[in-house]
Design a protein around this motif. Sequence first.
Motif, PDB file in Angstrom:
ATOM      1  N   VAL A  34       1.239  -5.082 -14.998  1.00  0.00           N
ATOM      2  CA  VAL A  34      -0.006  -4.813 -14.290  1.00  0.00           C
ATOM      3  C   VAL A  34       0.248  -3.713 -13.258  1.00  0.00           C
ATOM      4  N   VAL A  35      -0.730  -2.824 -13.107  1.00  0.00           N
ATOM      5  CA  VAL A  35      -0.700  -1.773 -12.096  1.00  0.00           C
ATOM      6  C   VAL A  35      -1.808  -2.072 -11.096  1.00  0.00           C
ATOM      7  N   VAL A  36      -1.499  -1.982  -9.818  1.00  0.00           N
ATOM      8  CA  VAL A  36      -2.458  -2.354  -8.774  1.00  0.00           C
ATOM      9  C   VAL A  36      -2.512  -1.249  -7.715  1.00  0.00           C
ATOM     10  N   PRO A  37      -3.627  -1.132  -6.998  1.00  0.00           N
ATOM     11  CA  PRO A  37      -3.714  -0.148  -5.908  1.00  0.00           C
ATOM     12  C   PRO A  37      -3.020  -0.644  -4.648  1.00  0.00           C
ATOM     13  N   THR A  38      -2.912   0.242  -3.681  1.00  0.00           N
ATOM     14  CA  THR A  38      -2.226  -0.088  -2.429  1.00  0.00           C
ATOM     15  C   THR A  38      -2.889  -1.252  -1.710  1.00  0.00           C
ATOM     16  N   ARG A  39      -4.229  -1.249  -1.700  1.00  0.00           N
ATOM     17  CA  ARG A  39      -4.929  -2.314  -0.959  1.00  0.00           C
ATOM     18  C   ARG A  39      -4.646  -3.695  -1.547  1.00  0.00           C
ATOM     19  N   PHE A  40      -4.388  -3.766  -2.848  1.00  0.00           N
ATOM     20  CA  PHE A  40      -4.040  -5.054  -3.463  1.00  0.00           C
ATOM     21  C   PHE A  40      -2.705  -5.539  -2.916  1.00  0.00           C
ATOM     22  N   LEU A  41      -1.728  -4.647  -2.844  1.00  0.00           N
ATOM     23  CA  LEU A  41      -0.417  -5.033  -2.328  1.00  0.00           C
ATOM     24  C   LEU A  41      -0.513  -5.498  -0.887  1.00  0.00           C
ATOM     25  N   GLU A  42      -1.327  -4.808  -0.087  1.00  0.00           N
ATOM     26  CA  GLU A  42      -1.441  -5.158   1.319  1.00  0.00           C
ATOM     27  C   GLU A  42      -2.137  -6.498   1.521  1.00  0.00           C
ATOM     28  N   GLU A  75       4.545  -6.650  -3.652  1.00  0.00           N
ATOM     29  CA  GLU A  75       5.082  -5.308  -3.793  1.00  0.00           C
ATOM     30  C   GLU A  75       5.454  -5.082  -5.248  1.00  0.00           C
ATOM     31  N   VAL A  76       5.708  -3.823  -5.579  1.00  0.00           N
ATOM     32  CA  VAL A  76       6.087  -3.482  -6.949  1.00  0.00           C
ATOM     33  C   VAL A  76       7.341  -4.256  -7.333  1.00  0.00           C
ATOM     34  N   GLU A  93       2.077   1.219  -8.535  1.00  0.00           N
ATOM     35  CA  GLU A  93       1.089   1.259  -7.454  1.00  0.00           C
ATOM     36  C   GLU A  93       0.214   2.487  -7.672  1.00  0.00           C
ATOM     37  N   SER A  94      -1.079   2.271  -7.890  1.00  0.00           N
ATOM     38  CA  SER A  94      -1.985   3.362  -8.252  1.00  0.00           C
ATOM     39  C   SER A  94      -2.667   3.961  -7.039  1.00  0.00           C
ATOM     40  N   PHE A  95      -2.990   5.247  -7.160  1.00  0.00           N
ATOM     41  CA  PHE A  95      -3.774   5.953  -6.146  1.00  0.00           C
ATOM     42  C   PHE A  95      -5.244   5.754  -6.498  1.00  0.00           C
ATOM     43  N   GLY A  99     -13.135   2.391  -3.919  1.00  0.00           N
ATOM     44  CA  GLY A  99     -13.895   1.434  -3.121  1.00  0.00           C
ATOM     45  C   GLY A  99     -12.988   0.408  -2.480  1.00  0.00           C
ATOM     46  N   ASP A 100     -13.602  -0.528  -1.764  1.00  0.00           N
ATOM     47  CA  ASP A 100     -12.831  -1.517  -1.026  1.00  0.00           C
ATOM     48  C   ASP A 100     -12.479  -2.720  -1.879  1.00  0.00           C
ATOM     49  N   ARG A 101     -13.115  -2.837  -3.048  1.00  0.00           N
ATOM     50  CA  ARG A 101     -12.875  -4.015  -3.881  1.00  0.00           C
ATOM     51  C   ARG A 101     -11.519  -3.932  -4.569  1.00  0.00           C
ATOM     52  N   LEU A 102     -10.886  -5.096  -4.764  1.00  0.00           N
ATOM     53  CA  LEU A 102      -9.594  -5.138  -5.429  1.00  0.00           C
ATOM     54  C   LEU A 102      -9.764  -4.875  -6.920  1.00  0.00           C
TER      55      LEU A 102
END
Length: 354
Positions: free
Chosen positions: A115-123, A128-129, A149-151, A155-158
């Motif tokens: 799975v690849v996730v954006p920064t806000r998901f990790l935070e 973490e990766v 970790e995707s750029f 939006g604000d949604r995960l």
Amino acid sequence: TSQDPEGRAAVTVTTFQPNAVAPPPPPPGTGGGAGPSPVSGGTSGTSTPERADPAKVRAAVESQPGLASYYGKLRAEVVVAGAPGSVQADLYEGDARDGGYELLSGHWITGKGQVVVPTRFLERTGTEVGDTVRVSYGKEHAGLKIVGESFDTSGDRLRIHADMADFPSAEPSTFLVEVRSGVSADDFARRLASVVRPLGGDATTVPPAEREGVILVMSAMAVLLTLMLVAVAGLGVLNSVVLDTRERVHDLGVCKAIGMTPRQTVSLVLASVAVIGGLGGLTGVPAGYVLHRLVMPVMTRAVGTAVPPSVLDVYGPARLLLLGLGGVVLAVLGALVPAGRAAGTRTATALRTE
């Protein structure tokens, strides 16, 4: 384009027809025939046809001449352990590297269990990766390893990106198609649409103007702002040189009296301004470079992400050199008019001026 991978696809094939409206059923007694209605839900005359079988749409895509590659995609709601509420998931079928987002770290999904996730998901989840998260799609559950970790500034949604094979019941609602070089995307889409529309699907292309609309608007705003700054700087140089030549008009008259030609007068005025422009370039370009590297991370952090190298490292040595020389060019252009006027001033008039 990194924020709109679907916009990069030459042809978009859907398993539904968003604008299709089923005809109303025939009145009783008109011989409309018996049997179940081919539409589902809704009221008479407003319901839409059932969704096409993804397997049939996939087969139609694969059978078209001129096909280079394609991948399937489904946007769905999932539940992720440790994440508040539902999470939007983009599930991919096949080789989805063409639909990958810009990555800050790690790599794009290459198969099941990733799975690849954006920064806000990790935070927000404290992950973490390299960590593993549990994702639930309906009654199906899978433990997925975070591999990238995707750029993502959408939006604000995960949001997460995963392989569709991890959830057997999931089926693609869209196929993103690339055609071979020399093949018209519009012709390909028309041929494919004639096959998939009877099935309940559709095939369309994204017009280049619409596909690049946001980029064109942003580029136009940047060009407009640059022209405004150039105009302001040019007027500032013009004002300074006008005042300077007026103060030095007597000195220029003396130089003319001892044999200075109009061309030499213009060169004298421009040379003095070019030095100032060069110093401005040597000072302003490094300051702008440092400011860019300080401001961009702050701007992206405000929308919950970091900055990928492709966005931050945009100024190479050659480009910085050209920007520095731009200070000299701008100074010279701003000084051309007053330098010409100084060269055209009569010697006697200049000598009488104090």
